[in-house]
Design a protein around this motif. Structure first.
Motif, short mmCIF file in Angstrom:
data_model
loop_
_atom_site.label_atom_id
_atom_site.label_comp_id
_atom_site.label_asym_id
_atom_site.label_seq_id
_atom_site.Cartn_x
_atom_site.Cartn_y
_atom_site.Cartn_z
N PHE A 62 0.84 -1.19 0.00
CA PHE A 62 0.00 0.00 0.00
C PHE A 62 0.88 1.25 0.00
O PHE A 62 1.79 1.37 0.82
N ASP A 63 0.59 2.18 -0.89
CA ASP A 63 1.09 3.56 -0.78
C ASP A 63 -0.12 4.46 -0.97
O ASP A 63 -0.55 4.73 -2.10
N TYR A 64 -0.69 4.92 0.16
CA TYR A 64 -1.92 5.70 0.13
C TYR A 64 -1.65 7.21 0.20
O TYR A 64 -2.55 8.00 0.43
N ARG A 65 -0.43 7.63 -0.04
CA ARG A 65 -0.13 9.06 0.01
C ARG A 65 -0.70 9.78 -1.22
O ARG A 65 -0.84 9.17 -2.29
N THR A 66 -1.01 11.06 -1.06
CA THR A 66 -1.58 11.85 -2.17
C THR A 66 -0.79 13.12 -2.44
O THR A 66 -1.24 13.96 -3.24
N ASP A 67 0.39 13.28 -1.84
CA ASP A 67 1.15 14.51 -2.03
C ASP A 67 1.62 14.68 -3.47
O ASP A 67 1.93 15.78 -3.91
N HIS A 68 1.63 13.61 -4.25
CA HIS A 68 2.05 13.71 -5.65
C HIS A 68 1.04 14.48 -6.50
O HIS A 68 1.32 14.83 -7.65
N LEU A 69 -0.14 14.73 -5.95
CA LEU A 69 -1.16 15.47 -6.69
C LEU A 69 -1.38 16.87 -6.13
O LEU A 69 -2.33 17.56 -6.53
N SER A 70 -0.49 17.31 -5.25
CA SER A 70 -0.67 18.62 -4.61
C SER A 70 -0.54 19.79 -5.58
O SER A 70 -0.99 20.90 -5.28
N PHE A 71 0.04 19.58 -6.75
CA PHE A 71 0.17 20.65 -7.75
C PHE A 71 -1.18 21.05 -8.33
O PHE A 71 -1.32 22.10 -8.96
N ASP A 72 -2.21 20.20 -8.15
CA ASP A 72 -3.53 20.49 -8.70
C ASP A 72 -4.56 20.24 -7.61
O ASP A 72 -4.94 19.09 -7.35
#
Length: 615
Positions: free
Chosen positions: A316-326
């Motif tokens: 599991f990798d449930y992080r969402t910081d990769h979408l913080s640009f939008d």
């Protein structure tokens, strides 16, 4: 004269019904048996045709005058008509007509103990066990049989080793990659740093699906590569003549016209089978509709930074910081969460990079919750954010994973025995199915084999009920009811709540969380979930590991679920509300035992003896 006519009658019938004469009359040679070199019987002609054939035979051989032959043929036809008119034929489109059933049974090469429909892992394993371990004649029908199975299968190594001890199939050789460790990332909420890794000291493996498929092949199983078009309209009633049942078994008619006759039919066509009916049993509250696991995966070659440890499997990798640009895209990912799943597969063939299988997954959601393109876009954005560079031209083994989860069990009373996904064996809260199905396979195969060898012959309806009970005993159903609630609850959680849920879940003692993920008798840790008390204890221990707000959501979810779907959840964690219904079959009562036999005997005796005069 009577004795002479009787002998001639028998001679004429024997000749007309034999293998040679009908073929000669119709201008074709008799079929020859490869084993004996003798003529093999063909399906018989109509009664009227046989009367005409008898006359032609007599004229051709000169044994009798044509008039005598015609009389004998007519006499035989009349006897057959009388016998046929005495047969009471059951109604319903699912019942095979007696003549057609007899014709199908006459072709020995197409007569089997079991026909398995569907050649994926479940169908292949069941066919293998019945043929190799129990010596039954088996036919496997699947138009895609020669193709490679499309899905990647990940398994906990401990479960796989237990299955090998049970099945003795050489399963350890059917793993292409093993990892000693399993990693998870739940950072970004509940004061968990984004970069924090939760490491599980439990080994994981990837199944070599080509090797497993090869291992399950059997020379004792006849494979027919045709597509059966069967749609159940009600229990044991089908839209077309592709499948029909009678008292002795079932008849399947293939598109080519080939007829297969079987005492038992196994449906292994998957979770959205059109052969098996899955609705709540009579008297039971309606089950929740299925959820769906959607995932896009691909294998590629990564150059340089892999981010994920290549010596561990990332579950599991449930992080969402990769979408913080939008912000809009990030908000969408928070309300409809997905996670990354990464399997490092070793060095690239040229030695200059790493082969890794990545998959972006929606754990479980309702219809339309998320699509494959969104999963793909999120996967690429995540890897870019993590600094993972892969060769675009190296993308291979793309996977579009679609797993229905939950929903009701097969309807009791069905003649067809569903197995695997068709029998709702997918874990309702995780999507795991392979190991659960394999753990159930021995008991189901043994049940079918015992029914086929039963004294007095196989009773197909009893065989089906016994096989379903081997899969879905009341105890197994209660454990599944608990997991169905788990899947329903997970569908209501946003990404923040899911991070808190899984962080707490994996901080339980390993046997507890491992047993929930397995969810089937004989698999490791399942003893912690097999009774209502064990499930209640598990729930309480999980509750105290969760963040308070998630624990509060869980309490509310239990109340809402019970109001919506009735007692199954409460029945699974308390001794109240009885137990789930059993899959049973009751033999028809003899007519003399129906109702009140004593009263009926008394009435008949009184009517026969006349009414007794009053005093």
């Amino acid at each position: 004269l009577a004795q002479v006519l009787s002998v001639l009658d028998a001679m004429a019938l024997s000749f007309v019904q034999g293998p040679i004469f009908p073929a000669v009359c119709h201008g074709r040679a008799p079929a020859m048996s490869a084993a004996t070199g003798l003529a093999s019987p063909r399906p018989s002609a109509s009664p009227s045709g046989r009367g005409q054939s008898a006359a032609a035979a007599a004229a051709a051989t000169g044994i009798l005058p044509a008039a005598v032959a015609l009389a004998l043929g007519a006499q035989a036809a009349a006897r057959r008509r009388r016998r046929a008119s005495a047969v009471v034929r059951p109604r319903g489109v699912a019942i095979a007509r007696s003549a057609e059933g007899a014709a199908a049974a006459a072709v020995s090469s197409d007569d089997f103990d079991v026909v398995v429909v569907g050649g994926g892992p479940a169908g292949s394993l069941m066919a293998h066990l019945l043929a190799e371990r129990h010596g039954k004649s088996v036919c496997l029908v699947d138009h895609n049989y020669s193709k490679t199975w499309p899905n990647n299968y990940g398994v906990w190594l401990e479960e796989w080793e237990v299955l090998e001890k049970q099945l003795q199939l050489g399963l350890i050789d059917c793993l292409d990659t093993k990892w000693a460790l399993t990693d998870c990332y739940f950072g970004g909420s509940w004061d968990i740093p984004v970069a924090e890794r939760l490491r599980l000291d439990r080994a994981y493996g990837r199944v070599d699906r080509v090797s497993l498929k090869k291992r399950l092949e059997s020379s004792r199983v006849k494979v027919v590569q045709e597509k059966l078009d069967i749609e159940a309209m009600a229990a044991n009633v089908y839209a077309a003549d592709s499948l029909r049942h009678d008292a002795q078994g079932s008849t399947l008619t293939l598109p080519s016209g080939q007829i297969l006759r079987a005492r038992i039919v196994v449906d292994a066509t998957g979770s959205e089978s059109r052969i098996t009916r899955r609705i709540s049993a009579a008297g039971e509250d309606p089950s929740p509709a299925p959820g769906f696991q959607i995932a896009y995966g691909f294998e590629c070659i990564v150059d340089g930074n892999t981010h994920y440890d290549t010596k561990a499997m990332t579950l599991f990798d449930y992080r969402t910081d990769h979408l913080s640009f939008d912000p809009e895209w990030e908000a969408r990912a928070q309300s409809a969460p997905t996670f990354m799943y990464a399997m490092p597969l070793g060095p690239a063939p040229d030695g200059s990079g790493q082969r890794i299988f990545f998959e972006e997954t929606s754990l479980v959601g309702r219809v339309g919750a998320i699509g494959f393109q969104e999963c793909k876009d999120r996967a690429f954005a995540r890897l870019k954010h993590l600094g993972v560079s892969f060769r675009p031209d190296s993308i291979a083994d793309e996977e579009f994973c679609y797993i229905p989860m939950g929903g009701p069990l097969p309807v009791p009373g069905q003649r067809v025995v569903a197995f695997g996904g068709a029998a709702a064996m997918v874990h309702p809260a995780t999507g795991y199915q392979l190991c659960r199905m394999m753990a159930a396979s021995s008991a189901v195969a043994a049940s079918l084999a015992a029914s086929l060898a039963a004294p007095g012959g196989c009773r197909p309806d009893a065989a089906a009920a016994a096989a379903y009970d081997a899969m879905w005993s009341p105890s197994n159903q209660a454990q599944r009811d608990f997991a169905v609630f788990g899947g329903e609850f997970l569908m209501t959680l946003d990404v923040k709540a899911l991070r808190g849920w899984f962080d707490g879940f994996f901080r339980l003692p390993e046997p507890l969380w491992a047993g929930f993920l397995a969810g089937w008798p004989s698999l490791p840790g399942n003893e912690g979930h097999e009774s209502w008390w064990a499930r209640l204890t598990f729930g309480v221990q999980l509750l105290v590991k969760l963040p308070p707000l998630v624990a509060l959501k869980l309490a509310g979810g239990i109340a809402q679920y019970t109001l919506s779907y009735g007692p199954p959840l409460m029945r699974s964690v308390t001794p109240f509300f009885g137990e789930p219904p059993k899959y049973t079959w009751d033999a028809p009562l003899p007519s003399d035992d129906v109702g009140d036999p004593g009263a009926k005997r008394e009435a008949r005796a009184m009517m026969k003896g006349g009414a007794e005069q009053p005093h």
